[in-house]
Design a protein around this motif. Structure first.
Motif, PDB file in Angstrom:
ATOM      1  N   GLN A   1       3.268  -8.778   6.811  1.00  0.00           N
ATOM      2  CA  GLN A   1       3.389  -7.815   7.757  1.00  0.00           C
ATOM      3  C   GLN A   1       2.614  -6.440   7.000  1.00  0.00           C
ATOM      4  OE1 GLN A   1       5.449  -7.564  10.683  1.00  0.00           O
ATOM      5  NE2 GLN A   1       5.807  -9.539  10.364  1.00  0.00           N
ATOM      6  N   PRO A   2       2.173  -5.451   7.873  1.00  0.00           N
ATOM      7  CA  PRO A   2       1.309  -4.371   7.273  1.00  0.00           C
ATOM      8  C   PRO A   2       2.135  -3.619   6.179  1.00  0.00           C
ATOM      9  CG  PRO A   2       1.684  -4.077   9.779  1.00  0.00           C
ATOM     10  CD  PRO A   2       2.074  -5.374   9.347  1.00  0.00           C
ATOM     11  N   THR A   3       3.593  -3.671   6.398  1.00  0.00           N
ATOM     12  CA  THR A   3       4.523  -2.715   5.518  1.00  0.00           C
ATOM     13  C   THR A   3       4.715  -3.602   4.202  1.00  0.00           C
ATOM     14  OG1 THR A   3       6.168  -3.621   6.792  1.00  0.00           O
ATOM     15  CG2 THR A   3       5.386  -1.374   7.357  1.00  0.00           C
ATOM     16  N   ASP A   4       4.097  -4.694   4.083  1.00  0.00           N
ATOM     17  CA  ASP A   4       4.470  -5.544   2.917  1.00  0.00           C
ATOM     18  C   ASP A   4       3.749  -5.152   1.644  1.00  0.00           C
ATOM     19  OD1 ASP A   4       6.188  -7.138   4.399  1.00  0.00           O
ATOM     20  OD2 ASP A   4       4.681  -8.809   4.426  1.00  0.00           O
ATOM     21  N   ALA A   5       4.060  -5.625   0.431  1.00  0.00           N
ATOM     22  CA  ALA A   5       3.268  -5.547  -0.920  1.00  0.00           C
ATOM     23  C   ALA A   5       3.502  -7.015  -1.493  1.00  0.00           C
ATOM     24  CB  ALA A   5       3.632  -4.521  -1.769  1.00  0.00           C
TER      25      ALA A   5
END
Ligand SMILES: [Zn+2]
Length: 345
Positions: free
Chosen positions: A24-28
């Motif tokens: 997800q674009p909110t992951d690291a």
């Protein structure tokens, strides 16, 4: 990568697992530099049903950011970061009230397709809200103490905060495990002058005295209750910080709390039914509080004490192992030959 899974009670394995990647674009993605085994990991170690599919283990870690989704700001590759034991967006209505463990977009590690912290790397959902940058290098001597911000220090602090501990509060801490010792350190930090530690492991209660305990009560059950009552002029304590989770610890808490006092539980309860009626809580106007600590809410508050050396919560780690030795680490904690095991993957 290598990662830890539990396949049933007592069955911990370190295995190959797919390398975590941004979903997800909110992951690291974080490469884990330090992790550890928690007292609460011993609950599934005793009771997890046998399963074909292992459960990813570990919920305390710090590490270095290797990759970031496109919507994560304020962090960059190479940052050293710590994660609390639940991930959270840090923006929803519960997070804004400081209750990050109830985050509308948060969950616990090791479920819903997210890995555990006893591994070489992990995908971190809600990375911007979850991860806190640490102003140290990945070889810092402070790493063990900084790692306690992930869970045990925040959990002990939560117990003390929920009990409104202050300079006029007499405190009893039940349990001399890492969380109990952190509850002692936290009660001291909040100004408590009388802190009675209920525990019977010498090495641990000695550390508890270093952290601020003024009295140690090794007796358990009715004898322990009697002892705490003696120490408090027969009245009991204002605040009980319960860091065990078993029914006998709850009964001790009810036994040592004074009228109008607070029982604050951070040991994960291994029971659903407990006395709350007239004779136990209602009659003496006892407040029962506690729950999973919103560790994320306390990291910024507790961090300066660690960085500036006023607190050394990392002293709870008494053994360091590599990732391949994690099954031995569980055994050592279960046998009480180790207080808390640090993992250096
Ligand atoms: Zn939230």
């Amino acid at each position: 990568m290598r990662a830890t899974f539990m396949y049933g009670a007592g069955d911990v394995r370190v295995e190959n697992a797919p390398d975590p990647a941004i979903q997800q674009p909110t992951d690291a993605v974080v490469r884990i530099v330090r992790s550890c085994i928690c007292g609460s990991d011993l609950h599934p170690y005793h009771s997890l049903p046998v399963s074909e599919q292992g459960t990813p283990m570990g919920h305390e870690f710090l590490g270095v950011i290797e990759d970031l989704g496109s919507e994560v700001s304020g962090l960059k590759r190479g940052d050293v970061v710590v994660a609390p034991f639940a991930y959270s967006d840090n923006t929803c209505l519960f997070c804004r009230e400081g209750l990050h463990t109830s985050c509308l977009n948060g969950r616990f590690w090791g479920r819903d397709g997210v890995g555990g912290g006893q591994a070489e790397a992990i995908r971190v959902p809600q990375a911007q809200g979850t991860l806190v940058k640490l102003p140290v290098g990945e070889d810092s001597e402070l790493l063990p103490s900084l790692l306690t911000l992930s869970d045990v220090y925040g959990t002990g602090y939560h117990a003390a905060k929920q009990a409104h501990v202050n300079a006029r509060t007499t405190v009893a801490v039940i349990g001399d495990g890492a969380v109990g010792l952190m509850a002692v350190l936290s009660a001291k930090r909040l100004g408590a002058e009388r802190i009675i530690l209920m525990g019977r492991h010498d090495e641990r209660t000695k550390l508890g005295i270093d952290f601020g305990a003024t009295d140690v009560v090794p007796e358990r059950g009715a004898e322990g209750v009697e002892r705490v009552r003696e120490l408090t002029g027969g009245q009991g304590v204002h605040a009980v910080l319960e860091a065990v989770g078993y029914m006998n610890a709850y009964e001790t808490a009810v036994g040592v709390v004074r009228p109008g006092g607070v029982i604050s539980r951070v040991g994960v309860p291994q029971y659903e039914d407990a006395p709350i009626g007239f004779a136990s809580l209602f009659g003496p106007n006892i407040t029962l509080t506690g729950g999973p600590a919103p560790a994320r809410a306390y990291i910024e508050e507790l961090l300066p004490d660690v960085l500036e050396g006023r607190a050394e919560p990392g002293r709870v780690f008494d053994r360091t192992i590599g990732l391949e030795q994690v099954p031995d680490g569980y055994r050592a904690m279960n046998d009480r030959t180790a207080l808390k095991v640090l993992i250096q993957p």
